[in-house]
Design a protein around this motif. Structure first.
Motif, short mmCIF file in Angstrom:
data_model
loop_
_atom_site.label_atom_id
_atom_site.label_comp_id
_atom_site.label_asym_id
_atom_site.label_seq_id
_atom_site.Cartn_x
_atom_site.Cartn_y
_atom_site.Cartn_z
N ASN A 64 -4.45 17.98 -16.75
CA ASN A 64 -4.14 16.77 -16.11
C ASN A 64 -2.70 16.37 -16.84
O ASN A 64 -2.19 15.17 -16.33
CB ASN A 64 -4.87 15.73 -16.69
N HIS A 65 -2.25 17.11 -17.65
CA HIS A 65 -0.97 16.66 -18.22
C HIS A 65 -0.05 17.01 -17.23
O HIS A 65 1.11 16.39 -17.10
CB HIS A 65 -0.74 17.90 -19.23
N TYR A 66 -0.49 17.83 -16.05
CA TYR A 66 0.62 18.26 -15.10
C TYR A 66 0.24 17.74 -13.77
O TYR A 66 0.89 16.99 -12.90
CB TYR A 66 0.86 19.60 -15.16
N GLY A 67 -1.14 17.85 -13.39
CA GLY A 67 -1.53 17.43 -12.02
C GLY A 67 -0.83 17.94 -11.18
O GLY A 67 -0.46 19.14 -11.08
N ILE A 68 -0.30 17.23 -10.06
CA ILE A 68 0.65 17.78 -9.01
C ILE A 68 1.96 17.16 -9.13
O ILE A 68 2.69 17.24 -8.23
CB ILE A 68 -0.02 17.38 -7.54
N ASP A 69 2.11 16.47 -10.55
CA ASP A 69 3.41 15.98 -10.74
C ASP A 69 3.81 14.93 -9.62
O ASP A 69 4.84 14.91 -9.41
CB ASP A 69 4.60 17.05 -10.78
N PHE A 70 2.71 14.21 -9.35
CA PHE A 70 3.04 12.96 -8.50
C PHE A 70 3.96 11.99 -9.02
O PHE A 70 4.76 11.20 -8.47
CB PHE A 70 1.70 12.10 -8.21
N TYR A 71 3.89 11.94 -10.71
CA TYR A 71 4.85 11.09 -10.99
C TYR A 71 6.31 11.23 -10.81
O TYR A 71 7.08 10.21 -10.76
CB TYR A 71 4.79 11.20 -12.74
N HIS A 72 6.71 12.54 -10.74
CA HIS A 72 8.13 12.66 -10.15
C HIS A 72 8.18 12.75 -8.73
O HIS A 72 9.28 12.67 -7.83
CB HIS A 72 8.46 13.96 -10.78
N HIS A 73 7.27 13.24 -7.83
CA HIS A 73 7.05 13.45 -6.52
C HIS A 73 6.60 12.43 -5.79
O HIS A 73 6.33 12.74 -4.43
CB HIS A 73 6.56 14.94 -6.01
N TYR A 74 6.25 11.18 -5.94
CA TYR A 74 5.23 10.30 -5.16
C TYR A 74 6.06 9.86 -4.07
O TYR A 74 5.19 9.64 -2.79
CB TYR A 74 5.09 9.15 -6.12
N LYS A 75 7.41 9.84 -3.83
CA LYS A 75 8.27 9.67 -2.54
C LYS A 75 7.71 10.53 -1.35
O LYS A 75 7.24 10.26 -0.40
CB LYS A 75 9.35 9.34 -2.89
N GLU A 76 7.69 11.98 -1.65
CA GLU A 76 7.57 12.80 -0.82
C GLU A 76 6.01 12.81 -0.37
O GLU A 76 5.70 13.15 0.65
CB GLU A 76 8.07 14.20 -1.19
N ASP A 77 5.37 12.78 -1.39
CA ASP A 77 3.93 12.75 -1.37
C ASP A 77 3.19 11.78 -0.45
O ASP A 77 2.45 12.01 0.47
CB ASP A 77 3.29 12.89 -2.80
N ILE A 78 3.75 10.66 -0.73
CA ILE A 78 3.40 9.50 0.04
C ILE A 78 3.85 9.40 1.71
O ILE A 78 3.11 9.20 2.38
CB ILE A 78 3.90 8.04 -0.29
N LYS A 79 5.01 10.21 1.53
CA LYS A 79 5.62 10.50 3.13
C LYS A 79 4.66 11.19 3.88
O LYS A 79 4.48 11.17 5.08
CB LYS A 79 7.01 11.00 3.06
#
Length: 362
Positions: A64-79
């Motif tokens: 969970n320290h890394y997950g899918i790195d949504f912290y840095h990629h939330y814009k593209e993931d939400i898109k």
């Protein structure tokens, strides 16, 4: 041949997906975030359960320290999420990202700003955020210093955290949930449940069932207080709960097994009925519910004689439970089980031998 009638979802139906901050967010040390209880849980597999420690060990891997790195990629993931046509996104706020230790008087502004950006991105695509306040990521500091939800003080800390979120995001988030799968605590045989849900590791010499109900009671009260504060801040906000809810069937037509199935389901219903809607569903008045609730907590689970009853169940608690029932109930459904009569434990839950199992034994 008659034409097949097509039934459409009603207007405004919310179709979407769900994630949890502790599983997907990553960035576990960024933005002045504190450690959570899952930050010290190592990886596991079907044959090796996850290990729990009070610190991060160099020779362990913590997914969970890394997950899918949504912290840095939330814009593209939400898109990408929006491209699926989804209209709602159930996600959680990481409590230690807002209050790194959990007992501070002031929140972490950097953490608050991060979720501002996430919710803005959702709304840009017409996606309704459905936000859980506590989804297996309570601050590790609260577990280490206060003993997690063993301690009544956590009600105050959670209420402060909830108020902060409600005030900050009241114009961006309409739908909220207090605790994720709160009834996982009922399974005291699995240390994962008490740790992720309450920051508690049971001790060998304690009455585990008694402790479990005390922990649950404090969370019930905390949830009820959060509901009340939300309505005071913005009456249009809807606050719900979240249950792990798979059906439990009797293992046979033997009356003892049938009764075992009923008792097993009753323990699950308890977490929805008394915290989340018995007042609304059955219309019971306060004295009746108070008697039933007190009986369940006290009579069925003998008190530690060293602690007064008032420390466990107060008149103010009961008032909060009455005033703070939720607006809706959500649930996750993974699998069913069956219950059979057991002389020692009254009943036990077992797997259904007539159903196929996944690679994980479900």
């Amino acid at each position: 041949m008659e034409e097949m009638k097509v039934t459409k979802f009603p207007e405004g139906f919310l179709w979407g997906g769900a994630v949890a901050a502790n599983q997907y967010e990553g960035g576990y040390q960024e933005g002045h975030k504190g450690l959570s209880v899952t930050d010290v849980m190592s990886a596991g597999d079907v044959d090796h359960p996850r290990e729990i420690s009070y610190e991060i060990l160099d020779d362990k891997y913590y997914p969970n320290h890394y997950g899918i790195d949504f912290y840095h990629h939330y814009k593209e993931d939400i898109k990408l999420f929006a491209e699926m046509g989804f209209k709602c996104f159930r996600l959680s706020i990481s409590w230690p990202r807002i209050y790194p230790q959990g007992d501070e008087l002031e929140p972490n502004e950097e953490g608050l700003e991060y979720y501002d950006h996430v919710f803005d991105e959702c709304l840009k695509y017409g996606i309704e955020p459905i936000v859980t306040l506590s989804h297996f990521e309570m601050p590790l500091y609260l577990a280490k210093k206060y003993g997690g939800w063993r301690n009544r003080q956590l009600i105050t800390f959670f209420e402060r955290y909830a108020i902060t979120c409600f005030k900050r995001y009241s114009k961006k988030v309409k739908y909220w949930m207090t605790f994720n799968e709160i009834n996982n605590l009922i399974d005291t045989d699995n240390p994962f449940n008490a740790w992720t849900g309450a920051g508690v590791l049971y001790e060998d010499n304690e009455n585990i069932e008694q402790t479990m109900y005390q922990i649950s009671h404090y969370q019930f009260v905390a949830s009820a207080r959060a509901v009340q504060r939300a309505k005071e801040i913005n009456a249009s906000m809807q606050v719900g709960c979240m249950l792990h809810f798979g059906p439990i069937y009797p293992s046979s037509c033997n009356p003892q097994d049938i009764l075992a199935g009923i008792k097993a389901m009753d323990k699950r219903y308890f977490f929805s009925a008394f915290q989340y809607g018995r007042y609304h569903i059955l219309g019971l008045v306060n004295p009746i519910v108070a008697i039933i609730y007190a009986y369940f907590l006290i009579c069925l689970n003998p008190l530690d004689k060293s602690k007064p009853i008032k420390d466990r169940l107060t008149d103010e608690d009961l008032k909060d439970l009455k005033r703070g029932t939720v607006d809706y109930i959500g649930f996750s459904y993974y699998k069913s089980t069956i219950a059979e009569y057991d002389k020692i434990h009254d009943f036990i839950e077992v797997q259904n031998p007539l159903l196929k199992k996944s690679d994980w034994g479900w």
